[in-house]
Enzyme design. Structure first.
Site, PDB file in Angstrom:
ATOM      1  N   HIS A   1     -30.315  22.417  -9.082  1.00 23.13           N
ATOM      2  CA  HIS A   1     -31.005  23.697  -8.829  1.00 23.13           C
ATOM      3  C   HIS A   1     -30.074  24.634  -8.052  1.00 23.13           C
ATOM      4  O   HIS A   1     -29.908  25.811  -8.392  1.00 23.13           O
ATOM      5  CB  HIS A   1     -32.300  23.439  -8.040  1.00 23.13           C
ATOM      6  N   ASN A   2     -29.465  24.111  -6.999  1.00 24.14           N
ATOM      7  CA  ASN A   2     -28.597  24.961  -6.176  1.00 24.14           C
ATOM      8  C   ASN A   2     -27.336  25.371  -6.932  1.00 24.14           C
ATOM      9  O   ASN A   2     -26.826  26.477  -6.733  1.00 24.14           O
ATOM     10  CB  ASN A   2     -28.223  24.232  -4.881  1.00 24.14           C
TER      11      ASN A   2
ATOM     12  N   SER B   1     -37.060  23.803  -2.154  1.00 21.92           N
ATOM     13  CA  SER B   1     -36.437  25.121  -2.332  1.00 21.92           C
ATOM     14  C   SER B   1     -37.439  26.233  -2.072  1.00 21.92           C
ATOM     15  O   SER B   1     -38.624  26.096  -2.359  1.00 21.92           O
ATOM     16  CB  SER B   1     -35.874  25.285  -3.743  1.00 21.92           C
TER      17      SER B   1
ATOM     18  N   LYS C   1     -32.444  18.771  -7.044  1.00 20.38           N
ATOM     19  CA  LYS C   1     -32.294  19.893  -6.101  1.00 20.38           C
ATOM     20  C   LYS C   1     -30.828  20.363  -6.061  1.00 20.38           C
ATOM     21  O   LYS C   1     -30.546  21.560  -5.967  1.00 20.38           O
ATOM     22  CB  LYS C   1     -32.758  19.482  -4.697  1.00 20.38           C
TER      23      LYS C   1
ATOM     24  N   GLU D   1     -28.307  28.186  -8.964  1.00 22.20           N
ATOM     25  CA  GLU D   1     -28.475  29.323  -8.028  1.00 22.20           C
ATOM     26  C   GLU D   1     -27.107  29.963  -7.709  1.00 22.20           C
ATOM     27  O   GLU D   1     -26.979  31.194  -7.738  1.00 22.20           O
ATOM     28  CB  GLU D   1     -29.143  28.782  -6.762  1.00 22.20           C
TER      29      GLU D   1
HETATM   30  P1  NAP Z   1     -30.909  22.883  10.160  1.00 18.78           P
HETATM   31  O1  NAP Z   1     -30.259  23.877  11.025  1.00 18.78           O
HETATM   32  O2  NAP Z   1     -30.211  22.436   8.943  1.00 18.78           O
HETATM   33  O3  NAP Z   1     -31.306  21.593  11.040  1.00 18.78           O
HETATM   34  C1  NAP Z   1     -31.919  21.777  12.269  1.00 18.78           C
HETATM   35  C2  NAP Z   1     -32.709  20.570  12.698  1.00 18.78           C
HETATM   36  O4  NAP Z   1     -31.943  19.363  12.589  1.00 18.78           O
HETATM   37  C3  NAP Z   1     -33.080  20.734  14.149  1.00 18.78           C
HETATM   38  O5  NAP Z   1     -34.399  20.320  14.294  1.00 18.78           O
HETATM   39  C4  NAP Z   1     -32.095  19.804  14.864  1.00 18.78           C
HETATM   40  O6  NAP Z   1     -32.540  19.343  16.103  1.00 18.78           O
HETATM   41  C5  NAP Z   1     -32.058  18.678  13.851  1.00 18.78           C
HETATM   42  N1  NAP Z   1     -30.918  17.774  14.054  1.00 18.78           N
HETATM   43  C6  NAP Z   1     -29.626  18.043  13.804  1.00 18.78           C
HETATM   44  N2  NAP Z   1     -28.869  16.957  14.098  1.00 18.78           N
HETATM   45  C7  NAP Z   1     -29.711  16.005  14.545  1.00 18.78           C
HETATM   46  C8  NAP Z   1     -29.551  14.662  15.000  1.00 18.78           C
HETATM   47  N3  NAP Z   1     -28.345  14.090  15.008  1.00 18.78           N
HETATM   48  N4  NAP Z   1     -30.639  13.981  15.378  1.00 18.78           N
HETATM   49  C9  NAP Z   1     -31.866  14.556  15.340  1.00 18.78           C
HETATM   50  N5  NAP Z   1     -32.089  15.812  14.917  1.00 18.78           N
HETATM   51  C10 NAP Z   1     -31.030  16.523  14.515  1.00 18.78           C
HETATM   52  O7  NAP Z   1     -32.389  23.434   9.833  1.00 18.78           O
HETATM   53  P2  NAP Z   1     -33.069  23.992   8.527  1.00 18.78           P
HETATM   54  O8  NAP Z   1     -32.371  25.195   8.007  1.00 18.78           O
HETATM   55  O9  NAP Z   1     -34.507  24.061   8.871  1.00 18.78           O
HETATM   56  O10 NAP Z   1     -32.835  22.859   7.433  1.00 18.78           O
HETATM   57  C11 NAP Z   1     -33.367  21.549   7.538  1.00 18.78           C
HETATM   58  C12 NAP Z   1     -32.936  20.771   6.298  1.00 18.78           C
HETATM   59  O11 NAP Z   1     -33.480  21.427   5.138  1.00 18.78           O
HETATM   60  C13 NAP Z   1     -31.423  20.739   6.076  1.00 18.78           C
HETATM   61  O12 NAP Z   1     -31.066  19.518   5.490  1.00 18.78           O
HETATM   62  C14 NAP Z   1     -31.180  21.865   5.108  1.00 18.78           C
HETATM   63  O13 NAP Z   1     -30.009  21.675   4.330  1.00 18.78           O
HETATM   64  C15 NAP Z   1     -32.437  21.784   4.247  1.00 18.78           C
HETATM   65  N6  NAP Z   1     -32.839  23.033   3.587  1.00 18.78           N
HETATM   66  C16 NAP Z   1     -32.687  24.235   4.206  1.00 18.78           C
HETATM   67  C17 NAP Z   1     -33.105  25.398   3.566  1.00 18.78           C
HETATM   68  C18 NAP Z   1     -32.974  26.753   4.227  1.00 18.78           C
HETATM   69  O14 NAP Z   1     -33.237  27.765   3.543  1.00 18.78           O
HETATM   70  N7  NAP Z   1     -32.630  26.821   5.504  1.00 18.78           N
HETATM   71  C19 NAP Z   1     -33.697  25.318   2.296  1.00 18.78           C
HETATM   72  C20 NAP Z   1     -33.862  24.064   1.714  1.00 18.78           C
HETATM   73  C21 NAP Z   1     -33.435  22.934   2.372  1.00 18.78           C
HETATM   74  P3  NAP Z   1     -32.122  20.126  17.448  1.00 18.78           P
HETATM   75  O15 NAP Z   1     -33.072  21.284  17.563  1.00 18.78           O
HETATM   76  O16 NAP Z   1     -32.277  19.138  18.519  1.00 18.78           O
HETATM   77  O17 NAP Z   1     -30.706  20.580  17.289  1.00 18.78           O
END
Ligand code: NAP
Length: 472
Positions: free
Chosen positions: A186-187, A129, A183, A190
Site C-alpha cells: 500500500h505504501n 493507514s 500495508k 502511495e
Molecule cells: P511514533 O512516533 O512512530 O511512535 C511513538 C510511540 O512509540 C510513543 O508512544 C513512544 O513512547 C513509543 N516508543 C518508542 N520507542 C519505544 C520503546 N523502546 N519502548 C516503548 N515505547 C516506545 O508514533 P506514531 O506516528 O503514532 O506511529 C506509531 C506506529 O504507527 C509506528 O510504527 C508508525 O510507523 C505507524 N504508523 C504511523 C502513521 C502516521 O501517519 N503517523 C500511519 C500508519 C502507521 P514515548 O512517548 O515514551 O517516547
C-alpha cells in the site's frame, strides 16, 4: 470496577486517535505509554470525560483489562516493538491477544507471530493507514495472523474502520506477516502516486507557466473524474492553494525540495526485486526521493551540467483539463496500482498468504491514503477474474491504456526534449511498452551471457538448452 474491553500501548499521534475511535465505538479502554507524562496529558485533555483510564506500569495495565485481553501496540517499528513485547509478555495469559498496528517489517511480524503463538498468545500484525485523521474517524486496517486471533478482535475492528458502500475497510488478510506485507505494498503504491502528482505539478509550473491556484484548479477538475477522484489528488489541490502568511506567495514554493523515504517504500522495492516482480513506477518514485535528498550535490551539478533548451510541448489545453498530461497521470497511477497488485499476487504464491485481491481493493476504498474511485474498478477486475495476471489486461484498464498511451508518450518525449525529469511517467511508459511487447531484446542478452559464461539459452524454434561458441 469492571475491566476495560481494550488496551492501547503507545500514545503517539496514531495511538491517541485509535483509542479515541475505539472508545467512541463503545469499547472502554486503558492506555499505557512509556513516558507517563504523555499519558497524564492525554487523560487531562482529549480523553477527559471519556471511558479511557491510564496506567503507570504494565502490571497495572494488564490487570485493568478483561480476559482474554485485547492489546493494540502503536509504537515505533523495529526494536521498540520487540522491547514492548518482551516487557509485556511475562504478564500475559493464555489466549490474550497482542496486535501490532505499527509499520513493522513483515518478516519481523512472521517471527513474532510464531514466537508469541508458541507461547499460546494470539498475535496480529496489522497495517493501519489513514494518518491521524483516519485513525480517529475510521482507518483502513490490514490484519494478518491466525484467523482465530482475528476473530477475537473482528467486531472491534469492523466498528473502528472506515465504512464504504460494501462494508467496513478491514478484513482478515491472511497468515503470518501478510497484513504488514499488504500495508507495505500500500505504501509503495502511495509513494508512486505522490511522485506522479508531483511530476504533473512540475510540468504545469515549468512548461505551462501556471501558478499554484491555477494548478490546484486543474487537480480539482481531475478530482471530479472517475479515473482520478482520490484522496491524494484532493489534498494536492488543497496544498497548492495555501499561501505563505508572510508574503501571500504559494507556500509549497517555500518548502525544501527534499523528501525522505522510510522503511515501507524501500521494503516494497526490495521485496519486488527478491520475488521477481516488476515495479518500475514505484521504484522510480523511491529513487526520486533518494535523488531529491542530495540537495547540495544537485545545486553544484546545476552549475556544471547543461540540458537541452526548454521547448513548449503540448500537454493539452488548460480549459480541457490538460488532457495529455491527464493521460500521463492516469496511466502512471494505474501502473502503480497494477505493479502493487502484481507484487502481492506473486508474494501470495511464494508465502502461501492466499491473498484475496478483491477484498484488498475493497478495504482500500475508504480510510487509507490511496483511497480512490479506481479501486472500485480494481475490485471489479479481480472479482471477475481471480486469476488476472496483470490489471493492465483487464478489459476496462486495457481500454484506458489503449486510449491514453499516446498522451503519455507525448508528455514523456516533451519532458525529455526539455530536460525535465519525469521518472514515474517515463518508467510507466517503458513498463507498458515492455509489457505489451511479445518480443524484447533479451535474446541478445542471452547470447552475450552464453558467450562469456556458457550460461546456455533456449530457442524459439526448438526445445532444449543450447550453447554456442560465439567468438570463434
Ligand atoms: P511514533 O512516533 O512512530 O511512535 C511513538 C510511540 O512509540 C510513543 O508512544 C513512544 O513512547 C513509543 N516508543 C518508542 N520507542 C519505544 C520503546 N523502546 N519502548 C516503548 N515505547 C516506545 O508514533 P506514531 O506516528 O503514532 O506511529 C506509531 C506506529 O504507527 C509506528 O510504527 C508508525 O510507523 C505507524 N504508523 C504511523 C502513521 C502516521 O501517519 N503517523 C500511519 C500508519 C502507521 P514515548 O512517548 O515514551 O517516547
Amino acid at each position: 470496577m469492571s475491566k476495560a474491553h481494550f488496551g492501547l500501548i503507545g500514545l503517539g499521534v496514531m495511538g491517541e486517535n485509535l483509542v479515541l475511535n475505539a472508545e467512541r465505538n463503545g469499547f472502554t479502554s486503558v492506555v499505557y505509554n512509556r513516558t507517563y507524562s504523555k499519558t497524564d496529558a492525554f487523560l487531562k485533555s482529549r480523553a477527559q470525560g471519556k471511558s479511557i483510564i491510564g496506567s503507570t506500569d504494565l502490571v497495572d495495565f494488564v490487570g485493568k483489562l478483561e480476559r482474554p485481553r485485547r492489546i493494540l501496540m502503536m509504537v515505533k517499528a523495529g526494536s521498540s516493538t520487540d522491547a514492548v513485547i518482551n516487557q509485556i509478555a511475562p504478564y500475559l495469559e493464555e489466549g490474550d491477544l497482542l496486535i501490532d498496528g505499527g509499520n513493522s517489517q513483515f518478516l519481523d511480524t512472521e517471527r513474532r507471530v510464531s514466537d508469541l503463538e508458541s507461547k499460546s498468545f494470539g498475535y496480529i500484525g496489522m497495517g493501519v493507514s489513514g494518518g491521524s485523521k483516519g485513525a480517529l474517524e475510521g482507518p483502513s486496517m490490514m490484519p494478518g495472523g491466525t484467523k482465530s486471533s482475528y476473530k477475537h478482535v473482528e467486531s472491534l475492528l469492523r466498528k473502528m474502520a472506515a465504512q464504504v458502500e460494501d462494508g467496513p475497510c478491514v478484513t482478515y488478510i491472511g497468515p503470518g506477516g501478510s497484513g504488514h506485507f499488504v500495508k507495505t505494498v500500500h505504501n509503495g503504491i502511495e509513494y508512486g502516486i505522490e511522485q506522479i502528482l508531483a511530476e504533473a505539478y512540475d510540468l504545469m509550473k515549468r512548461v505551462g507557466g501556471l501558478n499554484g491556484s491555477q494548478i490546484a484548479d486543474v487537480f480539482s477538475s481531475w478530482n471530479e473524474t472517475e479515473e482520478l477522484s482520490s484522496y491524494l489528488v484532493e489534498i494536492t489541490a488543497s496544498c497548492l492553494r495555501v499561501k505563505d502568511p508572510n508574503d501571500g506567495q504559494d507556500l509549497v514554493e517555500k518548502i525544501m525540495d527534499k523528501a525522505g523515504q522510510k522503511g515501507t517504500g524501500l521494503w516494497t522495492v526490495v521485496s519486488a526485486l527478491e520475488l521477481g516482480a516488476s515495479v518500475p513506477t514505484i521504484y522510480a518514485s523511491l529513487n526520486a526521493r533518494v535523488l531529491s535528498s542530495m540537495k547540495s550535490q544537485r545545486v553544484h551539478a546545476e552549475s556544471i551540467l547543461r540540458g537541452p533548451n526548454r521547448i513548449n510541448f503540448d500537454m493539452g489545453k488548460l480549459d480541457n483539463g490538460m488532457s495529455l498530461l491527464k493521460d500521463a497521470v492516469i496511466l502512471s497511477t494505474i501502473a502503480s496500482y497494477a505493479q502493487g497488485m502484481e507484487l502481492m499476487r506473486i508474494a501470495s504464491n511464494e508465502y502461501d498468504y492466499k491473498l484475496h485481491m478483491p477484498s484488498i481493493a475493497q478495504i482500500w476504498k475508504g480510510g487509507c491514503i490511496i483511497r480512490s474511485t479506481l479501486l472500485k474498478r480494481i475490485q471489479n477486475a479481480f472479482d471477475s477474474d481471480p486469476q488476472l495476471s496483470n490489471l493492465l489486461v483487464d478489459p476496462w484498464f486495457a481500454t484506458q491504456v489503449n486510449s491514453r498511451l499516446n498522451g503519455l508518450a507525448k508528455v514523456v518525449s516533451g519532458a525529455a526534449a526539455s530536460g525535465i525529469p519525469v521518472p514515474c511517467f517515463a518508467s510507466t511508459l517503458d513498463y507498458i511498452n515492455s509489457y505489451r511487447s511479445s518480443r524484447l531484446p533479451q535474446n541478445l542478452v542471452q547470447a552475450m551471457r552464453d558467450c562469456f559464461g556458457s550460461h546456455t539459452y533456449e530457442r524459439v524454434d526448438m526445445e532444449g538448452s543450447f550453447h554456442t561458441e560465439w567468438d570463434q
